[in-house]
Design an enzyme around this catalytic site. Structure first.
Site, PDB file in Angstrom:
ATOM      1  N   ASP A 114       0.858  -1.182   0.000  1.00 51.57           N
ATOM      2  CA  ASP A 114       0.000   0.000   0.000  1.00 51.57           C
ATOM      3  C   ASP A 114       0.901   1.241   0.000  1.00 51.57           C
ATOM      4  OD1 ASP A 114      -3.018   0.951   0.590  1.00 51.57           O
ATOM      5  OD2 ASP A 114      -1.735   1.996   2.023  1.00 51.57           O
ATOM      6  N   HIS A 163      -7.138  -6.514  -0.896  1.00 50.74           N
ATOM      7  CA  HIS A 163      -6.066  -5.534  -0.707  1.00 50.74           C
ATOM      8  C   HIS A 163      -5.046  -5.905   0.362  1.00 50.74           C
ATOM      9  CE1 HIS A 163      -4.104  -1.678  -0.726  1.00 50.74           C
ATOM     10  NE2 HIS A 163      -4.354  -1.498   0.559  1.00 50.74           N
TER      11      HIS A 163
END
Length: 318
Positions: free
Chosen positions: A96, A294
């Site tokens: 991320d 994610h």
């Protein structure tokens, strides 16, 4: 766990093992804890593994100025960890926002990093315009979280008032059952982010109640402002790095993501390879895990560890 001093701030790190240095850089809203499955696995394979709470997160210091979270500060801090640990170079793994920092570590300090594993966020070279400008054109008056994060004070006020509300809604798998959102109007004026995300009906299989409680506790204590300030530097980071136009990364790079990660927007391995080879001369692979979202190193720890170790075992040992 210990605290080190680098570049004028105190940083908490989790570390395990001996051997070549591997740095694990988390994203938002995360902490060192996102790497709880990687620390023991990489240490057992013969590496000195270090996962910091990044600047603004967890038990690491949180400077007040927005500009203190620009990419120059963030990458210099990663170099500072290498120096504080008495090493010359490190392998860097980022997820991320940690991936954005990790990519820029190789771009801005190429002599200090020997390899990169980027998770979730690919890199295809310096774009022709700032991400913020692109998003404004794409979304206009409609809500989009990165644009919401540009508003001074707004997002942290919402999340600081309900840390469990935002984290429990984000830490889910792609197919996790949710309640209906309470705000469905796409306009930003209709509300913040939490009511647009349906509340979870259950925890995903990869997250225990104790895990969620730990993460919520860290943000309850630290607040959200530091992490949101990373987003507030997207435009500044683009403005201050014109020298990166056309620059190629020559170190070995591996990319890992969940096939259903919203960040890659449905791109397949072939498309991601084509994107990254614009900026990477030694791309060692693109691993997309089917059905995963994610939070890839938490959702699929065994597969993530295996992919990372496959790259690391093929690197020359210092």
């Amino acid at each position: 766990m210990r605290v080190i001093e680098i570049n004028g701030i105190k940083m908490r790190i989790a570390e395990e093992g001996r051997g070549p240095l591997v740095l694990l850089l988390h994203g938002w809203p995360e902490s060192w804890y996102s790497w709880r499955h990687q620390l023991p696995a990489l240490a057992a394979a013969g590496f000195h593994v270090v996962a910091p709470d990044m600047r603004g997160f967890g038990k690491t210091d949180k400077p007040a100025a927005v500009g203190d979270y620009d990419i120059q500060h963030l990458t210099a801090e990663v170099v500072g960890i290498i120096d504080a640990l008495g090493e010359k170079t490190a392998i860097v793994i980022g997820h991320d926002w940690g991936a954005i920092v990790a990519w820029h570590c190789l771009l801005l300090h190429p002599d200090r990093f020997t390899a990169l594993v980027a998770m979730s966020v690919p890199y295809g070279g310096r774009p022709p315009e700032s991400l913020i400008e692109s998003l404004k054109k794409a979304h206009g008056d409609n809500f989009f979280y990165i644009l919401y994060f540009q508003e001074p004070g707004a997002a942290e006020k919402e999340f600081d008032a309900d840390p469990r509300g935002i984290i429990s809604r984000l830490y889910l798998s792609p197919g996790s059952p949710r309640e209906a959102p309470t705000v469905t109007d796409p306009k930003r004026a209709a509300g913040g982010w939490i009511p647009r995300l349906g509340a979870p009906k259950a925890l995903p299989a990869w997250l225990t109640q104790a895990d969620l409680d730990y993460v919520v506790g860290e943000f309850t204590a630290a607040g959200f402002r530091g992490g949101i300030n990373y987003y507030r530097n997207f435009h500044r980071n683009w403005e201050t790095t014109p020298q990166l136009a056309g620059v190629k990364i020559s170190q070995p790079v591996l990319f890992i993501a969940g096939e259903k990660d919203n960040v890659i927007r449905g791109a397949n391995a072939e498309q991601l390879t084509a994107l990254m080879t614009k900026a990477v001369t030694d791309l060692r692979g693109v691993k997309l895990f089917p059905g995963a979202g994610h939070w890839i190193q938490q959702e699929r720890p065994e597969e993530s560890n295996a992919a990372i170790l496959e790259l690391l075992k093929n690197l020359p040992r210092p």
